[in-house]
Every structure is written in C-alpha cells, then in structure tokens.
Design a protein around this motif. Sequence first.
Motif, PDB file in Angstrom:
ATOM      1  N   LEU A   1      21.713   5.838   0.443  1.00  0.00           N
ATOM      2  CA  LEU A   1      21.225   5.722   1.816  1.00  0.00           C
ATOM      3  C   LEU A   1      19.704   5.531   1.856  1.00  0.00           C
ATOM      4  CD1 LEU A   1      23.324   8.415   3.727  1.00  0.00           C
ATOM      5  CD2 LEU A   1      23.333   5.948   4.139  1.00  0.00           C
ATOM      6  N   ILE A   2      19.001   6.256   0.998  1.00  0.00           N
ATOM      7  CA  ILE A   2      17.545   6.163   0.957  1.00  0.00           C
ATOM      8  C   ILE A   2      17.110   4.775   0.479  1.00  0.00           C
ATOM      9  CG2 ILE A   2      15.496   6.986  -0.288  1.00  0.00           C
ATOM     10  CD1 ILE A   2      16.730   9.805  -0.081  1.00  0.00           C
ATOM     11  N   VAL A   3      17.802   4.248  -0.534  1.00  0.00           N
ATOM     12  CA  VAL A   3      17.483   2.909  -1.040  1.00  0.00           C
ATOM     13  C   VAL A   3      17.734   1.853   0.040  1.00  0.00           C
ATOM     14  CG1 VAL A   3      18.184   1.107  -2.680  1.00  0.00           C
ATOM     15  CG2 VAL A   3      17.843   3.448  -3.477  1.00  0.00           C
ATOM     16  N   LEU A   4      18.876   1.952   0.730  1.00  0.00           N
ATOM     17  CA  LEU A   4      19.178   1.004   1.809  1.00  0.00           C
ATOM     18  C   LEU A   4      18.154   1.115   2.937  1.00  0.00           C
ATOM     19  CD1 LEU A   4      23.076   1.354   2.017  1.00  0.00           C
ATOM     20  CD2 LEU A   4      21.776  -0.593   1.122  1.00  0.00           C
ATOM     21  N   ALA A   5      17.781   2.355   3.283  1.00  0.00           N
ATOM     22  CA  ALA A   5      16.772   2.569   4.324  1.00  0.00           C
ATOM     23  C   ALA A   5      15.426   1.993   3.899  1.00  0.00           C
ATOM     24  CB  ALA A   5      16.645   4.056   4.635  1.00  0.00           C
ATOM     25  N   GLY A   6      15.078   2.174   2.619  1.00  0.00           N
ATOM     26  CA  GLY A   6      13.823   1.637   2.096  1.00  0.00           C
ATOM     27  C   GLY A   6      13.780   0.122   2.148  1.00  0.00           C
ATOM     28  N   PHE A   7      14.902  -0.520   1.813  1.00  0.00           N
ATOM     29  CA  PHE A   7      14.983  -1.981   1.869  1.00  0.00           C
ATOM     30  C   PHE A   7      14.847  -2.467   3.316  1.00  0.00           C
ATOM     31  CE2 PHE A   7      17.355  -5.914   2.450  1.00  0.00           C
ATOM     32  CZ  PHE A   7      16.808  -6.715   1.451  1.00  0.00           C
ATOM     33  N   ALA A   8      15.617  -1.845   4.232  1.00  0.00           N
ATOM     34  CA  ALA A   8      15.556  -2.230   5.645  1.00  0.00           C
ATOM     35  C   ALA A   8      14.159  -1.996   6.223  1.00  0.00           C
ATOM     36  CB  ALA A   8      16.596  -1.448   6.442  1.00  0.00           C
ATOM     37  N   ALA A   9      13.540  -0.859   5.847  1.00  0.00           N
ATOM     38  CA  ALA A   9      12.194  -0.543   6.337  1.00  0.00           C
ATOM     39  C   ALA A   9      11.186  -1.567   5.824  1.00  0.00           C
ATOM     40  CB  ALA A   9      11.792   0.859   5.889  1.00  0.00           C
ATOM     41  N   GLY A  10      11.332  -1.979   4.569  1.00  0.00           N
ATOM     42  CA  GLY A  10      10.442  -2.991   4.008  1.00  0.00           C
ATOM     43  C   GLY A  10      10.557  -4.305   4.750  1.00  0.00           C
TER      44      GLY A  10
ATOM     45  N   LEU B   1      11.334   5.076  -6.268  1.00  0.00           N
ATOM     46  CA  LEU B   1      12.606   4.451  -5.866  1.00  0.00           C
ATOM     47  C   LEU B   1      12.457   3.751  -4.517  1.00  0.00           C
ATOM     48  CD1 LEU B   1      15.597   4.229  -6.814  1.00  0.00           C
ATOM     49  CD2 LEU B   1      16.082   6.192  -5.352  1.00  0.00           C
ATOM     50  N   LEU B   2      11.827   4.439  -3.574  1.00  0.00           N
ATOM     51  CA  LEU B   2      11.568   3.844  -2.264  1.00  0.00           C
ATOM     52  C   LEU B   2      10.664   2.618  -2.382  1.00  0.00           C
ATOM     53  CD1 LEU B   2      10.887   6.649   0.365  1.00  0.00           C
ATOM     54  CD2 LEU B   2      12.601   4.850   0.483  1.00  0.00           C
ATOM     55  N   GLY B   3       9.684   2.725  -3.261  1.00  0.00           N
ATOM     56  CA  GLY B   3       8.749   1.622  -3.458  1.00  0.00           C
ATOM     57  C   GLY B   3       9.449   0.357  -3.918  1.00  0.00           C
ATOM     58  N   ILE B   4      10.379   0.493  -4.862  1.00  0.00           N
ATOM     59  CA  ILE B   4      11.126  -0.667  -5.360  1.00  0.00           C
ATOM     60  C   ILE B   4      11.946  -1.293  -4.235  1.00  0.00           C
ATOM     61  CG2 ILE B   4      12.975  -1.386  -6.932  1.00  0.00           C
ATOM     62  CD1 ILE B   4      11.965   0.884  -8.820  1.00  0.00           C
ATOM     63  N   ALA B   5      12.632  -0.437  -3.455  1.00  0.00           N
ATOM     64  CA  ALA B   5      13.433  -0.935  -2.331  1.00  0.00           C
ATOM     65  C   ALA B   5      12.544  -1.593  -1.275  1.00  0.00           C
ATOM     66  CB  ALA B   5      14.222   0.214  -1.707  1.00  0.00           C
ATOM     67  N   ASN B   6      11.380  -0.993  -1.010  1.00  0.00           N
ATOM     68  CA  ASN B   6      10.429  -1.543  -0.046  1.00  0.00           C
ATOM     69  C   ASN B   6       9.899  -2.900  -0.480  1.00  0.00           C
ATOM     70  OD1 ASN B   6       8.404  -0.196   2.307  1.00  0.00           O
ATOM     71  ND2 ASN B   6      10.193   0.984   1.695  1.00  0.00           N
ATOM     72  N   MET B   7       9.630  -3.038  -1.775  1.00  0.00           N
ATOM     73  CA  MET B   7       9.127  -4.309  -2.299  1.00  0.00           C
ATOM     74  C   MET B   7      10.135  -5.429  -2.062  1.00  0.00           C
ATOM     75  SD  MET B   7       7.368  -3.143  -5.901  1.00  0.00           S
ATOM     76  CE  MET B   7       7.039  -4.814  -6.436  1.00  0.00           C
ATOM     77  N   ALA B   8      11.398  -5.150  -2.350  1.00  0.00           N
ATOM     78  CA  ALA B   8      12.446  -6.161  -2.149  1.00  0.00           C
ATOM     79  C   ALA B   8      12.569  -6.529  -0.671  1.00  0.00           C
ATOM     80  CB  ALA B   8      13.781  -5.644  -2.686  1.00  0.00           C
ATOM     81  N   GLY B   9      12.599  -5.503   0.206  1.00  0.00           N
ATOM     82  CA  GLY B   9      12.694  -5.755   1.634  1.00  0.00           C
ATOM     83  C   GLY B   9      11.461  -6.457   2.177  1.00  0.00           C
ATOM     84  N   GLY B  10      10.287  -6.053   1.701  1.00  0.00           N
ATOM     85  CA  GLY B  10       9.034  -6.656   2.156  1.00  0.00           C
ATOM     86  C   GLY B  10       8.933  -8.122   1.776  1.00  0.00           C
TER      87      GLY B  10
END
Length: 279
Positions: free
Chosen positions: A15-24, A215-224
């Motif tokens: 859930l945190i990874v998905l949230a991080g991607f969406a937030a990015g 972990l959040l940073g990696i997901a954020n990078m992809a989403g960003g």
Amino acid sequence: MLPGLESIQLTTLVLIVLAGFAAGWVDAVVGGGGLIQLPALLLVPGISPVQALATNKMGSIFGTATSAVTYYRRVGPDLRTALPMAVIALAGSFGGAVLAATLPSSVFKPIIVAALVAVALFTALKPDAGHITALRHNGHKHYVVACLIGAVIGFYDGLIGPGTGSFLVIALVSAMGYAFLEASAKAKIVNMATNAGALMFFLPHGSILWGLGLLLGIANMAGGYLGARTAVAQGSRFVRVVFLVVVAALILKLGYDVWQENFAQTGVEEDLVGTERGA
C-alpha cells in the motif's frame, strides 16, 4: 529487504509503495501528493506524526528531483527565475519546520482552507488563465515577486505542507502569468528545495525511518517520471483539470480536519461545563 522494514506487514508495504507511486505522479503534474502519501505512512504501526512527516519529505524529494529533471529536459523552464525562488524557498521551509515544532498546525488550517477555496474559484472561473505564458512583470519586479512566492510558500511547506506544489503552481500562473505547464516545471524545482529545507531540520533529530524513506523514494521517482512525461505530453489544459481535482481534494481533507478539531474541542468544553455543574 531494506533495514527497518522487517516489522511491517507485506500488505502495508505494498500500500505504501502504491501510495508513493501515485503521490509522485500527482506531485509531478500539479503537486499535492502528500494527500496520498502521508496517510499511507500513518498506517505503519507505532510511527509517530513527526516520523511520518520526516519520512514523507525524504520520499518526496526523490520524486520532485526526478520530475524536475524530466521537466527541465522536455520543457526547459527559465532557471534564472526558478533557482532564486528555490534558494529562498529552502530557507523559508527550514524556518517553517522550526516553527512547526512549537505551534499546532490547527492554528493555520482554517486560513489554508479559505485560501484553497479562493484558488479553486479563480481557476474554475477563469478557464483561459494558464493556457499560455503571458508574464505580468518585467525586470527586477519579476524576480522580486518570484522570490516572495518562494519565501511564503516555502515557509508554508515547512510549517504544514499539504498542497505546496498546488500553491506554487497557482501563484506562478496568477501572480506571474505563466502557463500551467511552465508553472508546473518551475514548481518542481522549487518544491525540491522546500523538501530539502525541511529535511535539513528533520535530519539532526533522527526522525527519518530510512528503510521506509528509501522505499518511498523509489516509488516516488517512478511516479514523478511518469507524471512529468504525462503532463508534458498532454499540455496545460490537462494540468489545469488535474489541478482542480487535487485542490478540491485538499479542501475536503483540510476542511474535514478543521471540522473534526472544532467538534472535538466543543465536546471537551461541554464535558467541562457538565462536570462543573455536577460539582
């Protein structure tokens, strides 16, 4: 597995990874990704609000850096405006984070809700605003206005945070005359600096959960990266629509927080009055 994640259930991590991607993605387009990412972090058992805020900033800086680079390569925003704004905003964000340690955010939330409503009305009632770049100021005045925006919104990001990117975008559109796409490109550079300013305060306090933050940073990078490419491909009209959706969500979220806090305070006062009468 990254250190510090052993005690977190797999479903929570997903859930945190998905949230991080969406937030990015949301942050890259118009800002406001903290609406998604911060609540997800609060699902972690035992995490304190300060740890959630600090870890959120760490994850976000990866995403804003990625989207800033992507925008720079594809849109080419004028760094003569963006960089001074970013430096001033970094200092403002650090100052806001210092004050946040002593003042409750509930003091400022009603003001922020009112400002967001004004922003939403301005954007909805002026459909041509932000369609093309038509700068409102020339010469030194242009840079003075840019730095004032950086200082005020940087301070806000360190103090409270939600919607910083959205406030940057609308300020660059309404006060300076940029198109939404150009405004988003500059906002990412400034937002990266505001995240860095807040982190400069949080780092010495040991509030960051490093494994979770990476972990959040990696997901954020992809989403960003995906969000910046989507915004560039779709143009200013698309950014404007997403902007209105995100601002509406911010109004609902912060408005609910204000109502809940006032309701809780009213309940406490009524209990005290009842106790005094009973005595």
